[in-house]
Structure formats: C-alpha cells, structure tokens
Write an enzyme that holds these catalytic residues in place. Sequence first.
Site, PDB file in Angstrom:
ATOM      1  N   ILE A   1       0.837  -1.216   0.000  1.00  0.00           N
ATOM      2  CA  ILE A   1       0.000   0.000   0.000  1.00  0.00           C
ATOM      3  C   ILE A   1       0.866   1.260   0.000  1.00  0.00           C
ATOM      4  O   ILE A   1       0.372   2.352  -0.246  1.00  0.00           O
ATOM      5  CB  ILE A   1      -1.036   0.047   1.151  1.00  0.00           C
ATOM      6  CG1 ILE A   1      -0.399   0.332   2.518  1.00  0.00           C
ATOM      7  CG2 ILE A   1      -1.874  -1.217   1.213  1.00  0.00           C
ATOM      8  CD1 ILE A   1      -1.419   0.789   3.563  1.00  0.00           C
TER       9      ILE A   1
ATOM     10  N   PRO B   1       9.775   1.111  -1.610  1.00  0.00           N
ATOM     11  CA  PRO B   1       9.716  -0.228  -2.200  1.00  0.00           C
ATOM     12  C   PRO B   1       9.261  -1.270  -1.185  1.00  0.00           C
ATOM     13  O   PRO B   1       9.480  -1.112   0.018  1.00  0.00           O
ATOM     14  CB  PRO B   1      11.158  -0.495  -2.646  1.00  0.00           C
ATOM     15  CG  PRO B   1      12.003   0.507  -1.965  1.00  0.00           C
ATOM     16  CD  PRO B   1      11.135   1.648  -1.544  1.00  0.00           C
ATOM     17  N   ASP B   2       8.605  -2.312  -1.673  1.00  0.00           N
ATOM     18  CA  ASP B   2       8.194  -3.383  -0.753  1.00  0.00           C
ATOM     19  C   ASP B   2       9.378  -4.335  -0.544  1.00  0.00           C
ATOM     20  O   ASP B   2      10.503  -4.042  -0.945  1.00  0.00           O
ATOM     21  CB  ASP B   2       6.931  -4.094  -1.252  1.00  0.00           C
ATOM     22  CG  ASP B   2       7.150  -4.848  -2.549  1.00  0.00           C
ATOM     23  OD1 ASP B   2       8.293  -4.914  -3.014  1.00  0.00           O
ATOM     24  OD2 ASP B   2       6.167  -5.371  -3.092  1.00  0.00           O
ATOM     25  N   PHE B   3       9.123  -5.448   0.097  1.00  0.00           N
ATOM     26  CA  PHE B   3      10.219  -6.351   0.436  1.00  0.00           C
ATOM     27  C   PHE B   3      10.512  -7.375  -0.641  1.00  0.00           C
ATOM     28  O   PHE B   3      11.648  -7.742  -0.873  1.00  0.00           O
ATOM     29  CB  PHE B   3       9.875  -7.098   1.731  1.00  0.00           C
ATOM     30  CG  PHE B   3      10.465  -6.452   2.935  1.00  0.00           C
ATOM     31  CD1 PHE B   3      11.112  -5.248   2.835  1.00  0.00           C
ATOM     32  CD2 PHE B   3      10.391  -7.064   4.163  1.00  0.00           C
ATOM     33  CE1 PHE B   3      11.667  -4.650   3.939  1.00  0.00           C
ATOM     34  CE2 PHE B   3      10.943  -6.476   5.284  1.00  0.00           C
ATOM     35  CZ  PHE B   3      11.573  -5.264   5.175  1.00  0.00           C
ATOM     36  N   ARG B   4       9.461  -7.857  -1.286  1.00  0.00           N
ATOM     37  CA  ARG B   4       9.680  -9.062  -2.084  1.00  0.00           C
ATOM     38  C   ARG B   4       9.511  -8.882  -3.580  1.00  0.00           C
ATOM     39  O   ARG B   4       9.746  -9.822  -4.324  1.00  0.00           O
ATOM     40  CB  ARG B   4       8.793 -10.199  -1.564  1.00  0.00           C
ATOM     41  CG  ARG B   4       9.291 -10.667  -0.200  1.00  0.00           C
ATOM     42  CD  ARG B   4       8.485 -11.783   0.391  1.00  0.00           C
ATOM     43  NE  ARG B   4       9.009 -12.126   1.708  1.00  0.00           N
ATOM     44  CZ  ARG B   4       8.698 -11.498   2.829  1.00  0.00           C
ATOM     45  NH1 ARG B   4       7.863 -10.496   2.814  1.00  0.00           N
ATOM     46  NH2 ARG B   4       9.222 -11.875   3.981  1.00  0.00           N
TER      47      ARG B   4
ATOM     48  N   ASN C   1       3.192  -2.198   8.163  1.00  0.00           N
ATOM     49  CA  ASN C   1       4.139  -1.169   7.746  1.00  0.00           C
ATOM     50  C   ASN C   1       4.635  -0.359   8.940  1.00  0.00           C
ATOM     51  O   ASN C   1       3.923  -0.169   9.922  1.00  0.00           O
ATOM     52  CB  ASN C   1       3.491  -0.244   6.718  1.00  0.00           C
ATOM     53  CG  ASN C   1       3.161  -0.986   5.439  1.00  0.00           C
ATOM     54  OD1 ASN C   1       3.618  -2.098   5.250  1.00  0.00           O
ATOM     55  ND2 ASN C   1       2.367  -0.377   4.582  1.00  0.00           N
TER      56      ASN C   1
ATOM     57  N   ASP D   1       6.092   2.714   8.225  1.00  0.00           N
ATOM     58  CA  ASP D   1       6.315   4.052   7.685  1.00  0.00           C
ATOM     59  C   ASP D   1       5.383   5.112   8.274  1.00  0.00           C
ATOM     60  O   ASP D   1       5.584   6.312   8.071  1.00  0.00           O
ATOM     61  CB  ASP D   1       6.194   4.042   6.149  1.00  0.00           C
ATOM     62  CG  ASP D   1       4.867   3.455   5.668  1.00  0.00           C
ATOM     63  OD1 ASP D   1       3.844   3.660   6.338  1.00  0.00           O
ATOM     64  OD2 ASP D   1       4.863   2.778   4.619  1.00  0.00           O
TER      65      ASP D   1
ATOM     66  N   HIS E   1       3.982  -4.425  13.535  1.00  0.00           N
ATOM     67  CA  HIS E   1       5.426  -4.564  13.678  1.00  0.00           C
ATOM     68  C   HIS E   1       6.062  -3.302  14.245  1.00  0.00           C
ATOM     69  O   HIS E   1       7.240  -3.033  14.022  1.00  0.00           O
ATOM     70  CB  HIS E   1       6.058  -4.934  12.328  1.00  0.00           C
ATOM     71  CG  HIS E   1       5.573  -6.276  11.831  1.00  0.00           C
ATOM     72  ND1 HIS E   1       5.595  -6.631  10.507  1.00  0.00           N
ATOM     73  CD2 HIS E   1       5.056  -7.333  12.498  1.00  0.00           C
ATOM     74  CE1 HIS E   1       5.101  -7.863  10.374  1.00  0.00           C
ATOM     75  NE2 HIS E   1       4.763  -8.305  11.568  1.00  0.00           N
TER      76      HIS E   1
ATOM     77  N   CYS F   1      19.284  -3.309  27.830  1.00  0.00           N
ATOM     78  CA  CYS F   1      18.673  -3.028  29.142  1.00  0.00           C
ATOM     79  C   CYS F   1      17.260  -2.476  29.013  1.00  0.00           C
ATOM     80  O   CYS F   1      16.596  -2.222  30.012  1.00  0.00           O
ATOM     81  CB  CYS F   1      19.532  -2.069  29.955  1.00  0.00           C
ATOM     82  SG  CYS F   1      19.518  -0.374  29.334  1.00  0.00           S
TER      83      CYS F   1
ATOM     84  N   SER G   1       2.160  -9.778   1.039  1.00  0.00           N
ATOM     85  CA  SER G   1       2.420 -11.146   0.571  1.00  0.00           C
ATOM     86  C   SER G   1       1.959 -12.171   1.611  1.00  0.00           C
ATOM     87  O   SER G   1       1.986 -13.359   1.358  1.00  0.00           O
ATOM     88  CB  SER G   1       3.921 -11.331   0.301  1.00  0.00           C
ATOM     89  OG  SER G   1       4.644 -11.150   1.499  1.00  0.00           O
TER      90      SER G   1
HETATM   91  P1  CNA Z   1       6.049  -7.873   1.048  1.00  0.00           P
HETATM   92  O1  CNA Z   1       6.389  -9.239   1.497  1.00  0.00           O
HETATM   93  O2  CNA Z   1       7.098  -7.076   0.367  1.00  0.00           O
HETATM   94  O3  CNA Z   1       4.794  -8.023   0.041  1.00  0.00           O
HETATM   95  C1  CNA Z   1       4.251  -6.917  -0.642  1.00  0.00           C
HETATM   96  C2  CNA Z   1       3.070  -7.418  -1.458  1.00  0.00           C
HETATM   97  O4  CNA Z   1       2.438  -6.306  -2.028  1.00  0.00           O
HETATM   98  C3  CNA Z   1       3.472  -8.354  -2.597  1.00  0.00           C
HETATM   99  O5  CNA Z   1       2.558  -9.419  -2.654  1.00  0.00           O
HETATM  100  C4  CNA Z   1       3.346  -7.463  -3.849  1.00  0.00           C
HETATM  101  O6  CNA Z   1       2.941  -8.189  -4.993  1.00  0.00           O
HETATM  102  C5  CNA Z   1       2.251  -6.530  -3.421  1.00  0.00           C
HETATM  103  N1  CNA Z   1       2.310  -5.212  -4.044  1.00  0.00           N
HETATM  104  C6  CNA Z   1       3.384  -4.461  -4.319  1.00  0.00           C
HETATM  105  N2  CNA Z   1       3.012  -3.269  -4.795  1.00  0.00           N
HETATM  106  C7  CNA Z   1       1.653  -3.274  -4.834  1.00  0.00           C
HETATM  107  C8  CNA Z   1       0.673  -2.318  -5.222  1.00  0.00           C
HETATM  108  N3  CNA Z   1       0.999  -1.109  -5.668  1.00  0.00           N
HETATM  109  N4  CNA Z   1      -0.621  -2.671  -5.114  1.00  0.00           N
HETATM  110  C9  CNA Z   1      -0.987  -3.896  -4.657  1.00  0.00           C
HETATM  111  N5  CNA Z   1      -0.095  -4.847  -4.298  1.00  0.00           N
HETATM  112  C10 CNA Z   1       1.207  -4.515  -4.361  1.00  0.00           C
HETATM  113  O7  CNA Z   1       5.492  -6.983   2.236  1.00  0.00           O
HETATM  114  P2  CNA Z   1       4.597  -7.417   3.478  1.00  0.00           P
HETATM  115  O8  CNA Z   1       4.080  -6.174   4.060  1.00  0.00           O
HETATM  116  O9  CNA Z   1       3.644  -8.491   3.130  1.00  0.00           O
HETATM  117  O10 CNA Z   1       5.694  -8.068   4.431  1.00  0.00           O
HETATM  118  C11 CNA Z   1       5.729  -7.804   5.719  1.00  0.00           C
HETATM  119  C12 CNA Z   1       6.963  -6.972   6.130  1.00  0.00           C
HETATM  120  C13 CNA Z   1       7.401  -5.966   5.129  1.00  0.00           C
HETATM  121  C14 CNA Z   1       6.591  -6.170   7.304  1.00  0.00           C
HETATM  122  O11 CNA Z   1       7.310  -6.616   8.405  1.00  0.00           O
HETATM  123  C15 CNA Z   1       6.932  -4.721   7.012  1.00  0.00           C
HETATM  124  O12 CNA Z   1       7.481  -4.091   8.140  1.00  0.00           O
HETATM  125  C16 CNA Z   1       7.905  -4.778   5.935  1.00  0.00           C
HETATM  126  N6  CNA Z   1       7.998  -3.580   5.064  1.00  0.00           N
HETATM  127  C17 CNA Z   1       7.384  -2.411   5.382  1.00  0.00           C
HETATM  128  C18 CNA Z   1       7.489  -1.318   4.541  1.00  0.00           C
HETATM  129  C19 CNA Z   1       6.791  -0.045   4.903  1.00  0.00           C
HETATM  130  O13 CNA Z   1       6.664   0.273   6.093  1.00  0.00           O
HETATM  131  N7  CNA Z   1       6.296   0.702   3.907  1.00  0.00           N
HETATM  132  C20 CNA Z   1       8.230  -1.407   3.372  1.00  0.00           C
HETATM  133  C21 CNA Z   1       8.846  -2.619   3.078  1.00  0.00           C
HETATM  134  C22 CNA Z   1       8.735  -3.692   3.944  1.00  0.00           C
END
Ligand code: CNA
Length: 358
Positions: free
Chosen positions: A21, A28-31, A102, A104, A121, A132, A260
Amino acid sequence: MADIIRSGNIKRIICLCGAGISVAAGIPDFRTKGTGLYDNLEKYNLPSPESVFDIEYFRENPKPFICLAKELLPGTYKPTTTHYFLKLLQDKGILLRVYTQNIDGLEFSAGLREDKVIQCHGGFQSSHCVDCNEPQDNDRIRADIIAGQETICDVCGGLCKPAITFFGERLSPRFYRTRAADFTRLSIKCCHKDCEEETTLLPDNSRGVFCDKHTSDAASLGVANTSISPSPASLSPGERINESDDISCACDLLLVLGTSLCVAPVSGLVDDVHWLVPRVLMNREAVHLYSGDKDDWSQWPPKIGPDNGFRFNCDDNYRDVLCQMDCDDACRNLCALIGWENELDELVKNEEGSPGHA
Ligand code: CNA
C-alpha cells in the site's frame, strides 16, 4: 462487494495492510523482484534478506538496519490513495481497525486515528536499548539514523533501536489484546471462578480466555474447576461449541491490501475472522491460497492451520474475492462502484501537502 457496502449492512471493516500500500508513495516493498528493499540491501551481503530485521544479526551488524530505517523514516513520504481510502472508511464510521505491517506511519499522515491503527510490527514513535530496555530519546535516534550511525545506550553501552518489531521479538500486547476483541467473538464468561465478566475466545479454541481483570492470574488458576460453562480451557481443539451459544462477530468484512502474507502471526489474521465474514484481497498477486483438502468443515470453529487460506479458485468458495491489481486502483474502483469516488478524490486533494507531509 460494492453492493453490500452500499446497502449499509457492513459496519465493522478490518483492513489488513502490507508494504504494497506504500509502494505508490515511493517506498519499495520487500519481495517484489528488482525493486524491493531486500534487493537494495544486497551490498551488505546479508545471510538472508530477513536478517535486516533479525535481532541477533542487528547486535552484530546494525548498519543494514540503519540504512533501511533511514529510507523509511516518517516524514519523508506522502500517503497513497489506499491510505486515504482507509481514512474514508474511518470518516464513514465503518472502519473497525487497520492492522498494518508497515512501519512508515503513513496511516497517521493520512489522518487515521491512533485507536484505529495497530502497527503490528511497531514503528518509530519510541526507541529503547536492546540490552537493558532503557527508553531512549527519539530525536537522538532519528538524528543518528539520518547520519547513518548507531546509537549507544548511556546506561549500559548497548545498541539502541526504534520500537520496530524484529524477527525473534514478540508483537506488542496491544496487538494481541485488540486481535482478541476484533476477530471472531464468542460471548462467554471469564474462566475465573465466580467472575461474570464477558470475555472473548479466538476461533481455534487454543486457549482459555480471561477478562482483563483476571488475565494476569491465568497461569496460577485451576481453570478446570471452574463452574462456568462452557469453559474454553476445557474444550479440546476443534471441539464443537454448543450451538445455542451466542456467537457474535466483531468484524463483518476483511479487506487485505498490498501484502504477501508471508510473516506470521499477522498472516494468520486472515483465517481468524469468522467463517461467514467475506474476505477481499487487493494485491498485485494472489497470495495465501488454500492448498489442501484436509479441512473438516463439519467442525466449528474450523481448525487454524496450513489448510486455511483464500479459496478463490475452489468450487466451495462462498466468500473470498480476489482483486488482482494495484491496490490504489482497486480502492478507486470500489469507491467508484459505491459512489464515493468524489469523496476519495477530495481527501487525496485536501490532504496533499498538509503539515507533516513531505
Ligand atoms: P512484502 O512481502 O514485500 O509483500 C508486498 C506485497 O504487495 C506483494 O505481494 C506485492 O505483490 C504486493 N504489491 C506491491 N506493490 C503493490 C501495489 N501497488 N498494489 C498492490 N499490491 C502490491 O510486504 P509485506 O508487508 O507483506 O511483508 C511484511 C513486512 C514488510 C513487514 O514486516 C513490514 O514491516 C515490511 N515492510 C514495510 C514497509 C513499509 O513500512 N512501507 C516497506 C517494506 C517492507
């Protein structure tokens, strides 16, 4: 989905969000291959991408986390259309809760109230020493993160970090408390002998549950001796609860956006909602899919385990909906169908550039 929301019958929506989101905000996302944060951390030769959030690894080498934290510091990015969609649900009075993974803080930048958001998280709002536990000056930590250096605890010389939950750390008590209240709720009495308080039970029957007052006594209680029936502690997993029991459900629609669903225990929330609650996944890819046929649907509550998951392509699917697209588009489409598109546009327009946004 638009029809049932427009009908006014949906009053308590839970949104479960992930990094997807915030991708449109520039984080950028993680995966996602090639653009994810894990890829950007390659230069650190991490044993695995997840090591950046591993508490033991952090003690040895905090640099990759500091690099990542600098990227994610609140105040750098603006909320996305999806964040404003969440705000719109709040304004409409039909948002029960946002569970976000997230860190952020963009939910708050979009105007969501603190009580509406569970940062599963954690986040940057406070900091502490990992040895400590001494609370630390947040401004100091922030300045150090921007300078790319670690913060050392004045009390014990340990490393300090923001209150972001790492692998190997427990999620906050608020997460567990709110989850128990927001997800499937069975009206039962507290298991403490002679207590008449109502309390909650999660659908897997995995534990006895006590009212707030008696939670701390749980370990020392002889709950089997309770005179109150049904005692959740006395039920074996999957045991059928009396049909006359008042089963009410706090959540009436689950929206899962941009995740994911790889990280437990948050991923399990999808299977925590009552089995009659509709679930919608708005994501670029289909995730957390049902992959077996070992469920025993003759039992209520169904067991929580690997056999759960979205049943998009199953013949017996009666409540799971997949919107496989960018979540900003999915939220906009849904708003258009309900007739809320102008209100969403207004929110996006009005909030843009307001104080606190970069
Ligand atoms: P993830 O594992 O990176 O998965 C992201 C998912 O979102 C994937 O399935 C993508 O296909 C999908 N995706 C990417 N862009 C879009 C979009 N524009 N619209 C719809 N779907 C999209 O991230 P998760 O959040 O599932 O994993 C959990 C971790 C990632 C948490 O512990 C977070 O703290 C951590 N994280 C947070 C941030 C943040 O705070 N913005 C950024 C990156 C990672």
